[in-house]
Design an enzyme around this catalytic site. Sequence first.
Site, PDB file in Angstrom:
ATOM      1  N   LYS A  84     -15.927  18.315  -0.314  1.00 21.67           N
ATOM      2  CA  LYS A  84     -17.010  19.228  -0.917  1.00 21.67           C
ATOM      3  C   LYS A  84     -16.478  19.938  -2.176  1.00 21.67           C
ATOM      4  O   LYS A  84     -14.997  20.365  -1.949  1.00 21.67           O
ATOM      5  CB  LYS A  84     -17.204  20.180   0.070  1.00 21.67           C
ATOM      6  N   SER A 159     -25.238  24.470   2.649  1.00 24.09           N
ATOM      7  CA  SER A 159     -24.917  24.176   1.155  1.00 24.09           C
ATOM      8  C   SER A 159     -24.246  22.775   1.002  1.00 24.09           C
ATOM      9  O   SER A 159     -24.210  22.200   0.050  1.00 24.09           O
ATOM     10  CB  SER A 159     -24.135  25.366   0.641  1.00 24.09           C
ATOM     11  N   SER A 183     -23.425  25.400   6.856  1.00 26.56           N
ATOM     12  CA  SER A 183     -23.466  24.538   5.941  1.00 26.56           C
ATOM     13  C   SER A 183     -22.599  23.333   6.199  1.00 26.56           C
ATOM     14  O   SER A 183     -22.755  22.568   5.189  1.00 26.56           O
ATOM     15  CB  SER A 183     -22.878  25.202   4.446  1.00 26.56           C
TER      16      SER A 183
END
Length: 504
Positions: A84, A159, A183
């Site tokens: 990420k 997210s 997330s």
Amino acid sequence: MDPMIQLTAAQMAAKLRAGEITSVELTQAHLRRIEQVEPTINAFLHVNAEEALETAAGVDKIRAAGGAEAEKLHPLAGVPIAIKDLIVTKGQPTTAASKMLEGWMSPYDATVVEKIRAARLPILGKTNLDEFAMGSSTEHSAYGVTRNPWDTERIPGGSGGGSAAAVAAFEAPLALGTDTGGSIREPAAFTGTVGTKPTYGGVSRYGAIAMASSLDQIGPCARTVEDAALLHELIGGHDPKDSTSLPDPVPAFARAAAEHDVAGKKIGVIKQLSHGEGYQQGVLDAFHSSLESLKEAGAEIVEVDCPSFDYALGAYYLIMPSEASSNLARYDGVRYGKRVLPDDGPLTIERVMAATRAAGFGPEVKRRIVLGTYALSAGYYDAYYGSAQKIRTLIQRDFDRAFEQAEVLICPTAPTVPFKLGEKLDDPLKMYLNDIATIPANLAGIPGINVPGGLSEGLPVGIQFLAPAREDIRAYHAAGALEHLLGEKGEAIWQQIPELEEVH
């Protein structure tokens, strides 16, 4: 699609050790897949092909030579992974999906990235997210939305939608995410994959760009519980560079995930998170079907009452913006981030800061900074932030009482299936409500894991298991058991993802 990339990470690792495939072949197959589907999915912000292939070639060379060095290779050595873009990586851009950090190259690696490099997993690249991890849909990225491989007109969750979508679309067998209010788990639920939020402090946060420091946690994304457990074992453990890091040894999560016996185990259904307004009937049907599977396997299902959970969403959306406004104050055009000069007028520090933050931050980040700054302001601190922290304590006590009645807790991970792109952008409150079932775990610092629990309207439904702090092993055991039980009834959810070439 190349059958090689449809294997689980554990299967890939076994074939690599047996010499049936090479890491270069495996990495090249994933890079081809990324090139093929990225125009549609947009899961990656940066592809790290050259370094990934170099790492893969190094693993193959060691294995071919044999001997002591080959014996020392980590079990996952040679299996590719995605990171990420909130986790800093030396030699690759780290942008947090924000124009504020466009093109920024970190001078150091996050601790989890150091561990991945040491274990020789080829890093495929950096994945998309909501800007600075602020969002529930990955529509708030400064570099375009990520689309759900199940239906490219729908969101993948947020997210960490980029990591989850990459795993679901077979662009990567493993990925790292961060979980501040769900997330990792929510995108996993929306993409039919597995995602774990470890106990707070169980995985080092050093090198994760902070949003809300008392809530943030790095964790694994994968297609199976075993794969998530193997990655968790690799990245977990104490880190002296993280003052919140726990000193505990890393348990054998993968072994727990493989023990499918739940006979006599008490599993608590959270009253406040298992029904009510906003929960779609198809999600509840899949949830109840999962409960029946566990009951048939001998588990005892009990209901637990956690009344403070009714206030969790409100408390979270005071604590998180407050901490975020403080953490993001450094991005001002003077100390960190890009610098934008005002169009006219005197060139003062205040006007440079204002111009930089206006241009560098997107609307959702600005919204949360304003909320947080207000909640921390003189005259409002006790009424808002202070009260939210009291609710946090009550939530922790509710969890303590619940775990006296059950070994693990269970609820739907999200109240809905993935919604359509743009459906909730104009109403932030509706977007925030989707986090209702994941937020309590972050406020309490306990572990949670999403496991696919079926389909509703052809879209995945996630089931969440929660365990006491430092007892992540319980969550892996329960999740592995449910995955096994549902697998006995039919094909695994992640194996039913539509072929992307056929989705328009």
